[in-house]
Design a protein around this motif. Structure first.
Motif, PDB file in Angstrom:
ATOM      1  N   GLU A  54      16.264   6.777  -1.100  1.00  0.00           N
ATOM      2  CA  GLU A  54      15.333   7.494  -0.228  1.00  0.00           C
ATOM      3  C   GLU A  54      14.950   6.598   0.944  1.00  0.00           C
ATOM      4  O   GLU A  54      15.006   5.378   0.872  1.00  0.00           O
ATOM      5  CB  GLU A  54      14.072   7.873  -1.016  1.00  0.00           C
ATOM      6  N   SER A  55      14.532   7.221   2.027  1.00  0.00           N
ATOM      7  CA  SER A  55      14.106   6.468   3.199  1.00  0.00           C
ATOM      8  C   SER A  55      12.843   5.680   2.906  1.00  0.00           C
ATOM      9  O   SER A  55      11.935   6.148   2.236  1.00  0.00           O
ATOM     10  CB  SER A  55      13.842   7.441   4.359  1.00  0.00           C
ATOM     11  N   THR A  56      12.788   4.464   3.391  1.00  0.00           N
ATOM     12  CA  THR A  56      11.598   3.644   3.218  1.00  0.00           C
ATOM     13  C   THR A  56      10.645   3.789   4.391  1.00  0.00           C
ATOM     14  O   THR A  56       9.509   3.355   4.319  1.00  0.00           O
ATOM     15  CB  THR A  56      11.971   2.158   3.109  1.00  0.00           C
ATOM     16  N   GLY A  57      11.095   4.376   5.482  1.00  0.00           N
ATOM     17  CA  GLY A  57      10.271   4.507   6.662  1.00  0.00           C
ATOM     18  C   GLY A  57      10.314   3.277   7.555  1.00  0.00           C
ATOM     19  O   GLY A  57       9.747   3.282   8.628  1.00  0.00           O
ATOM     20  N   ASP A  58      10.970   2.213   7.109  1.00  0.00           N
ATOM     21  CA  ASP A  58      11.085   0.986   7.876  1.00  0.00           C
ATOM     22  C   ASP A  58      12.534   0.813   8.289  1.00  0.00           C
ATOM     23  O   ASP A  58      13.397   0.463   7.476  1.00  0.00           O
ATOM     24  CB  ASP A  58      10.622  -0.194   7.024  1.00  0.00           C
ATOM     25  N   ALA A  59      12.819   1.039   9.570  1.00  0.00           N
ATOM     26  CA  ALA A  59      14.198   1.040  10.040  1.00  0.00           C
ATOM     27  C   ALA A  59      14.829  -0.337   9.998  1.00  0.00           C
ATOM     28  O   ALA A  59      16.049  -0.458  10.079  1.00  0.00           O
ATOM     29  CB  ALA A  59      14.260   1.600  11.471  1.00  0.00           C
ATOM     30  N   GLN A  60      14.036  -1.393   9.874  1.00  0.00           N
ATOM     31  CA  GLN A  60      14.577  -2.743   9.880  1.00  0.00           C
ATOM     32  C   GLN A  60      14.622  -3.382   8.494  1.00  0.00           C
ATOM     33  O   GLN A  60      15.106  -4.499   8.345  1.00  0.00           O
ATOM     34  CB  GLN A  60      13.748  -3.630  10.819  1.00  0.00           C
ATOM     35  N   ALA A  61      14.127  -2.664   7.474  1.00  0.00           N
ATOM     36  CA  ALA A  61      14.053  -3.266   6.141  1.00  0.00           C
ATOM     37  C   ALA A  61      15.429  -3.639   5.614  1.00  0.00           C
ATOM     38  O   ALA A  61      15.625  -4.731   5.067  1.00  0.00           O
ATOM     39  CB  ALA A  61      13.362  -2.300   5.177  1.00  0.00           C
ATOM     40  N   ALA A  62      16.403  -2.741   5.774  1.00  0.00           N
ATOM     41  CA  ALA A  62      17.748  -3.031   5.263  1.00  0.00           C
ATOM     42  C   ALA A  62      18.365  -4.206   6.002  1.00  0.00           C
ATOM     43  O   ALA A  62      19.055  -5.037   5.400  1.00  0.00           O
ATOM     44  CB  ALA A  62      18.623  -1.792   5.391  1.00  0.00           C
ATOM     45  N   GLY A  63      18.116  -4.285   7.299  1.00  0.00           N
ATOM     46  CA  GLY A  63      18.640  -5.395   8.075  1.00  0.00           C
ATOM     47  C   GLY A  63      18.074  -6.726   7.610  1.00  0.00           C
ATOM     48  O   GLY A  63      18.795  -7.732   7.535  1.00  0.00           O
ATOM     49  N   ARG A  64      16.789  -6.733   7.295  1.00  0.00           N
ATOM     50  CA  ARG A  64      16.169  -7.979   6.818  1.00  0.00           C
ATOM     51  C   ARG A  64      16.760  -8.392   5.467  1.00  0.00           C
ATOM     52  O   ARG A  64      16.951  -9.588   5.210  1.00  0.00           O
ATOM     53  CB  ARG A  64      14.651  -7.809   6.709  1.00  0.00           C
ATOM     54  N   GLN A  65      17.040  -7.418   4.628  1.00  0.00           N
ATOM     55  CA  GLN A  65      17.628  -7.750   3.336  1.00  0.00           C
ATOM     56  C   GLN A  65      19.043  -8.311   3.495  1.00  0.00           C
ATOM     57  O   GLN A  65      19.441  -9.242   2.790  1.00  0.00           O
ATOM     58  CB  GLN A  65      17.661  -6.502   2.431  1.00  0.00           C
ATOM     59  N   LEU A  66      19.796  -7.761   4.431  1.00  0.00           N
ATOM     60  CA  LEU A  66      21.139  -8.284   4.670  1.00  0.00           C
ATOM     61  C   LEU A  66      21.061  -9.700   5.250  1.00  0.00           C
ATOM     62  O   LEU A  66      21.874 -10.565   4.912  1.00  0.00           O
ATOM     63  CB  LEU A  66      21.902  -7.350   5.609  1.00  0.00           C
ATOM     64  N   GLU A  67      20.067  -9.934   6.107  1.00  0.00           N
ATOM     65  CA  GLU A  67      19.873 -11.278   6.651  1.00  0.00           C
ATOM     66  C   GLU A  67      19.500 -12.261   5.535  1.00  0.00           C
ATOM     67  O   GLU A  67      19.963 -13.408   5.525  1.00  0.00           O
ATOM     68  CB  GLU A  67      18.765 -11.246   7.713  1.00  0.00           C
ATOM     69  N   TRP A  68      18.647 -11.798   4.611  1.00  0.00           N
ATOM     70  CA  TRP A  68      18.290 -12.663   3.483  1.00  0.00           C
ATOM     71  C   TRP A  68      19.531 -13.027   2.680  1.00  0.00           C
ATOM     72  O   TRP A  68      19.738 -14.194   2.303  1.00  0.00           O
ATOM     73  CB  TRP A  68      17.293 -11.966   2.556  1.00  0.00           C
ATOM     74  N   LEU A  69      20.384 -12.051   2.411  1.00  0.00           N
ATOM     75  CA  LEU A  69      21.575 -12.294   1.609  1.00  0.00           C
ATOM     76  C   LEU A  69      22.490 -13.308   2.289  1.00  0.00           C
ATOM     77  O   LEU A  69      23.044 -14.201   1.646  1.00  0.00           O
ATOM     78  CB  LEU A  69      22.315 -10.984   1.370  1.00  0.00           C
ATOM     79  N   ALA A  70      22.654 -13.156   3.617  1.00  0.00           N
ATOM     80  CA  ALA A  70      23.498 -14.104   4.346  1.00  0.00           C
ATOM     81  C   ALA A  70      22.917 -15.516   4.264  1.00  0.00           C
ATOM     82  O   ALA A  70      23.642 -16.500   4.049  1.00  0.00           O
ATOM     83  CB  ALA A  70      23.639 -13.663   5.800  1.00  0.00           C
ATOM     84  N   ALA A  71      21.600 -15.627   4.427  1.00  0.00           N
ATOM     85  CA  ALA A  71      20.961 -16.940   4.332  1.00  0.00           C
ATOM     86  C   ALA A  71      21.110 -17.517   2.931  1.00  0.00           C
ATOM     87  O   ALA A  71      21.376 -18.719   2.753  1.00  0.00           O
ATOM     88  CB  ALA A  71      19.485 -16.820   4.715  1.00  0.00           C
ATOM     89  N   ALA A  72      20.967 -16.652   1.918  1.00  0.00           N
ATOM     90  CA  ALA A  72      21.087 -17.116   0.536  1.00  0.00           C
ATOM     91  C   ALA A  72      22.501 -17.597   0.237  1.00  0.00           C
ATOM     92  O   ALA A  72      22.695 -18.521  -0.569  1.00  0.00           O
ATOM     93  CB  ALA A  72      20.702 -15.985  -0.424  1.00  0.00           C
ATOM     94  N   SER A  73      23.493 -16.986   0.900  1.00  0.00           N
ATOM     95  CA  SER A  73      24.882 -17.391   0.660  1.00  0.00           C
ATOM     96  C   SER A  73      25.163 -18.816   1.130  1.00  0.00           C
ATOM     97  O   SER A  73      26.163 -19.412   0.732  1.00  0.00           O
ATOM     98  CB  SER A  73      25.837 -16.417   1.367  1.00  0.00           C
ATOM     99  N   ARG A  74      24.277 -19.337   1.971  1.00  0.00           N
ATOM    100  CA  ARG A  74      24.468 -20.697   2.468  1.00  0.00           C
ATOM    101  C   ARG A  74      23.773 -21.735   1.587  1.00  0.00           C
ATOM    102  O   ARG A  74      23.830 -22.933   1.877  1.00  0.00           O
ATOM    103  CB  ARG A  74      23.943 -20.788   3.918  1.00  0.00           C
ATOM    104  N   HIS A  75      23.104 -21.242   0.516  1.00  0.00           N
ATOM    105  CA  HIS A  75      22.389 -22.153  -0.396  1.00  0.00           C
ATOM    106  C   HIS A  75      22.581 -21.683  -1.834  1.00  0.00           C
ATOM    107  O   HIS A  75      21.610 -21.540  -2.584  1.00  0.00           O
ATOM    108  CB  HIS A  75      20.899 -22.210  -0.040  1.00  0.00           C
TER     109      HIS A  75
END
Length: 443
Positions: free
Chosen positions: A29-50
């Motif tokens: 379902e929609s969370t109402g936050d258009a950037q939430a998914a982007g932030r999660q993908l950014e977190w995953l990329a950062a986590a992949s470096r550690h």
């Protein structure tokens, strides 16, 4: 029916096309936050470096169901280690329910990644695929992705010729689905050039020219609503809108569009005559009595099929149902080879360069299909994809910062099985590789 465009790429991710986690994930379902998914993908990329990711950190970002399917934090870390570390090439494109973007991965290989999120903003699905790093790797991947494949990366040289850089059955025609609308756009441009029409000519929404949901949004627009021809063209090219394409086809006339097949260099034009409307294809393949209706049409001599179109137009949209398995993909639809697609882009580029014809380039550049090329290196990106069960196509024309014009066309078909969301997403990697391998001398 699906087209390979940014929205469809995200939809495929949202429906659970997961390389790290097997199986399907229900669209969140929609969370109402258009950037939430982007932030999660950014977190995953950062986590992949550690790596490895701790269990506590994983639980703070990933839903319990998804984390379990990954094999816990350890399983996710193991999967990411194959492609990590991930560094964003450009900011990911984010929507309410998912995000997608390109990353530099291990050994400098480009990786496409997408994430879906649930109603609480937690990651519910992941997808990653490597971009082929050589022509040999691309060819090997194409052999695995579909039974029937045609591919080309070509350069349009200074004399206006499509010169093959790399090809696989580049002259072999395949079904192209809604990429056929390149010819409708060309016919509209020519009508404007002859002063028969204007890009601002109004056209009312007509109930008789509506298509089914799933191919754009204009089918829901109120009858009588006025739109300009430019607006129809934008919807047709950027959203694969079948209602928009049928309005333009009827306004221009079938003969004009069929003439455009030849004008834009389609050497297999006879296979596209008569040029079907989106609704006529629906009537043939989505009829309750399929395959009987399709067989009656195919049994007609080629010269007599145009006479049957009136009957197809009379079929009520309520009697047409979407289909999930391939239906006559090699016999009913629209067809071209990758080299035909290159010729079409070349002709449209010629038209777009003329005074008063900037709408051609505008319509083709609204959507980039998720390829996300660096605008500094590729300042112009034109895209038209298309698809239905058993058919996928992705077509690009780009101009490099060095002034070269490249075309990449990937045409896939399978008369027996529909393509998975993973195949749709993988197709994007082949398209991007075709462009960048040809343009790498400027990188």
């Amino acid at each position: 029916m699906r087209g390979v465009r940014t929205g469809a790429v995200l939809a495929a991710v949202l429906c659970g096309a997961t390389a790290c986690a097997g199986g399907n994930v229900k669209a969140p379902e929609s969370t109402g936050d258009a950037q939430a998914a982007g932030r999660q993908l950014e977190w995953l990329a950062a986590a992949s470096r550690h790596l490895p990711i701790s269990e506590a950190d994983a639980k703070a970002h990933i839903s319990s169901a998804a984390l379990s399917s990954f094999g816990g934090a350890a399983g996710l870390s193991k999967s990411l280690a194959r492609i990590a570390p991930l560094t964003p090439q450009l900011p990911a494109k984010s929507a309410l329910r998912g995000a997608a973007g390109w990353f530099n991965g291990a050994h400098g290989v480009s990786v496409f990644g997408g994430s879906a999120i649930d109603g609480s903003g937690m990651i519910s699905g992941l997808y990653f695929t490597r971009q082929p790093a050589s022509w040999g790797e691309l060819d090997a991947g194409l052999r695995k992705i579909a039974p029937d494949v045609s591919f080309v990366t070509a350069e349009i040289d200074r004399k206006g010729r499509c010169r093959v850089v790399h090809g696989v059955h580049a002259d072999t025609p395949r079904p192209i689905a809604s990429a056929s609308r390149l010819y409708i756009l060309g016919a509209l441009s020519d009508a404007v050039a002859r002063d028969e029409l204007s890009w601002e000519t109004p056209l009312a929404v007509n109930d008789a020219w509506r298509s089914l949901p799933g191919s754009g949004t204009l089918q829901s627009k109120r009858a009588g609503s006025m739109m300009t021809l430019a607006q129809y063209a934008d919807a047709m090219m950027s959203a694969g809108d079948g209602t928009a394409s049928d309005h333009l086809l009827h306004r221009l006339g079938r003969e004009a569009v069929e003439n455009e097949l030849t004008a834009l260099g389609n050497r297999h034009a006879q296979a596209d005559r008569p040029f079907l409307s989106a609704r006529q294809e629906l009537a043939l393949k989505g009829a309750a009595d399929y395959p009987a209706s399709a067989r009656r049409y195919l049994a007609l001599p080629a010269g007599k099929r145009a006479e049957a179109l009136t009957g197809l137009d009379a079929v009520k949209l309520s009697a047409v149902k979407p289909w999930e398995q391939p239906r006559d993909v090699d016999r009913i639809g629209w067809f071209a080879s990758p080299m035909d697609v290159c010729a079409a882009f070349k002709g449209l580029a010629d038209r777009a360069a003329k005074p008063g014809q900037s709408n051609v380039g505008h319509a083709l550049s609204i959507a980039d299909g998720g390829i996300q090329l660096d605008p500094k290196k590729y300042p112009t990106v034109w895209y038209k994809g298309g698809g239905e069960p058993g058919v996928l196509t992705s077509n690009y024309m780009v101009r490099t910062a060095g002034g070269r014009t490249l075309v990449t066309s990937v045409l896939l078909s399978d008369p027996k099985r529909p393509f998975s969301p993973n195949t749709e997403l993988g197709l994007l990697a082949f398209s991007r590789a075709g462009v960048q391998l040809a343009g790498e001398s400027e990188q």
